[in-house]
Design an enzyme around this catalytic site. Structure first.
Site, PDB file in Angstrom:
ATOM      1  N   THR A  23       0.787  -1.291  -0.069  1.00 29.24           N
ATOM      2  CA  THR A  23      -0.069   0.002   0.148  1.00 29.24           C
ATOM      3  C   THR A  23       0.835   1.368   0.017  1.00 29.24           C
ATOM      4  OG1 THR A  23      -1.799  -1.228   1.124  1.00 29.24           O
ATOM      5  CG2 THR A  23      -2.126   1.033   1.421  1.00 29.24           C
ATOM      6  N   ALA A  33      12.620  -3.809  -4.520  1.00 33.68           N
ATOM      7  CA  ALA A  33      12.525  -5.218  -4.004  1.00 33.68           C
ATOM      8  C   ALA A  33      11.345  -5.517  -3.246  1.00 33.68           C
ATOM      9  CB  ALA A  33      13.683  -5.098  -2.946  1.00 33.68           C
ATOM     10  N   GLY A  78       0.267   8.972   9.709  1.00 35.26           N
ATOM     11  CA  GLY A  78       0.381   9.171   8.257  1.00 35.26           C
ATOM     12  C   GLY A  78       0.511  10.170   7.843  1.00 35.26           C
ATOM     13  N   LYS A  81       3.605   4.562  18.337  1.00 35.06           N
ATOM     14  CA  LYS A  81       3.697   6.012  17.952  1.00 35.06           C
ATOM     15  C   LYS A  81       3.879   7.086  19.177  1.00 35.06           C
ATOM     16  CE  LYS A  81       0.472   4.529  13.953  1.00 35.06           C
ATOM     17  NZ  LYS A  81      -0.775   4.717  13.612  1.00 35.06           N
TER      18      LYS A  81
END
Length: 451
Positions: free
Chosen positions: A21, A51, A145, A216
């Site tokens: 994604t 890769a 994000g 996070k």
């Protein structure tokens, strides 16, 4: 003095590890906005090697761009390729990713990563290796994000003594909690919905148990307070045991329940914790719905600042990855001592401030218990709380929702306490549960005013 003419002409070359994604999103955003990006970076940025475990699948995604990219299933070959300047690690996990990232650093390459687990667990080792080699490790995409929270903490708020951070930093759990509140669903039903709609993984453990949010929060705490990353010291509690009843009662009392990642500076040490939290409904962050993320940062000079946006997804995360690629490109030839340190503070000036165990954390509490509907019960409970110096801020008494005849004559009591130490509330709960008139275990949730 010689000028680096190469830096003004040749594009910087990137090797991409992983083409899922985020990897494919990064490739697409970079390709679509390449003109704008090169104007900002001062030179082109090209992904020349990828890769991937399944090259055939990646070929379909690349389409007509296939001629410009060399595909391989040999990850080490990409990391060792002398023509590459930056390695972008998008494979996730901690084992193989750690080996590849350290190998890239050893080879003198800069690293851009979206891997919060890797940095929360092995960040100290990785940042030190990068410091020794004089290369950069950029990780904006690892937290929230597309929201540029790492840049805000490392650079924008650098004048501030940061007091606390409180973040909704996992979209899956926020979506589930929003569904539970809006539609009155129980946890299992809301989770099944989230899986069906693609917001939750088939195995949602990392999200619903709070581990992803704790990774996070660990990274943000390190940057905010200038301490090493120490995920193993975080207190982590997920939402799997949360009852829809408590979401409803919280609402009646003027609160919303959110899974918060909290990092706070206190005189005793640093709080680092993730758990379901009652927040006053009038706070902006309490109104963040669905899969969105938001991070509230409080600095002594600036006061409260709020960062809101998409915390996951191909293009929002790619937005952060590409921003990191641009940063690294601009600073590629800069003296390493003039770059912003990985954790915002100079590496030899990191503090040894302790992370507080949860018992030593101060909070207000929401308590719910089912009791026999008779006189004197409330007096017994308030006596126990008073003996421990815990005062009551609000009280709600509700007819219990009778499930069977044995529960007739019982009532639910909901208490909100003033601030107290966690160990005091634990003692109070065990004494309350020992009362013969108390018919259930005490449900306990922490509260944050976020003033």
């Amino acid at each position: 003095m010689t000028h680096d003419t190469r830096g003004m002409m040749e594009p910087i070359k990137v090797g991409l590890l992983g083409f899922g994604t985020v990897g494919s999103g990064t490739f697409n955003v970079l390709r679509r906005n390449q003109e704008e990006i090169s104007r900002r970076a001062g030179r082109g940025i090209e992904i020349t090697r990828v890769a991937v475990r399944n090259p055939a699948k990646a070929q379909q995604v690349l389409g007509d761009a296939l001629g410009t990219v060399a595909l391989t299933s040999d990850f080490a070959a990409v990391v060792d390729d002398p023509s590459l300047d930056i390695i972008a690690e998008m494979i996730g996990g901690t084992d193989i990713a750690r080996e590849l990232v350290l190998r890239a650093i050893h080879n003198g390459k800069h690293v851009v990563t979206a891997n919060k687990a890797l940095l929360a667990v092995h960040g100290t080792e990785i940042f030190e290796a990068a410091r020794v080699k004089g290369v950069m490790v950029a990780f904006e995409a690892a937290v929230a994000g597309g929201i540029p929270i790492i840049k805000a903490l490392r650079e924008g708020l650098t004048a501030n003594r940061i007091q606390y951070i409180a973040g909704i930093i996992n979209g899956t759990t926020n979506f589930i909690l929003s569904e539970m509140r809006e539609r009155g669903l129980d946890f299992a039903t809301a989770l099944a919905d989230a899986q069906r709609l693609g917001y939750a993984e088939a195995d949602p453990t990392f999200d619903v148990e709070g581990i992803d949010a704790a990774h996070k929060a660990t990274i943000m705490a390190a940057i905010a307070f200038g301490v090493p990353v120490q995920f193993e010291r975080a207190y982590v509690e997920g939402i799997t045991r949360l009852d829809a009843l408590d979401i409803r009662y919280a609402e009646e009392l003027g609160y919303r329940i959110k899974l918060l990642g909290i990092a706070r500076r206190t005189t005793q040490g640093i709080e680092l914790r993730v758990h379901p939290t009652l927040i006053p409904a009038k706070r902006l962050i309490a109104n963040v719905q669905g899969a969105m993320n938001a991070v509230l940062v409080y600095g002594d000079a600036v006061g409260a600042t709020l960062y809101y946006g998409k915390g996951a997804g191909a293009e929002p995360t790619a937005s952060a990855v590409v921003a990191d690629l641009v940063d690294v490109t601009r600073l590629h030839t800069a003296d390493p001592n003039n770059r912003v340190p990985h954790l915002a503070f100079q590496p030899d000036r990191l503090a040894t401030t302790p992370i507080l165990p949860i018992d030593e954390v101060t909070s207000s509490y929401y308590l719910r218990l089912r009791v026999a509907d008779q006189t004197g019960v409330l007096a017994d409970i308030t006596r126990i709380l008073a003996a421990l110096g815990i005062s009551i801020d609000a009280l709600l008494q509700k007819e219990s929702e009778v499930v069977d005849a044995s529960q007739a004559g019982e009532t639910d009591i909901i208490l909100i306490t003033h601030e107290t130490l966690e160990k005091n509330i634990n003692t109070a709960i065990s004494r309350i549960e020992a009362l013969s008139t108390v018919r259930s275990g005490v449900t306990r949730l922490r509260m944050e005013a976020l003033n």
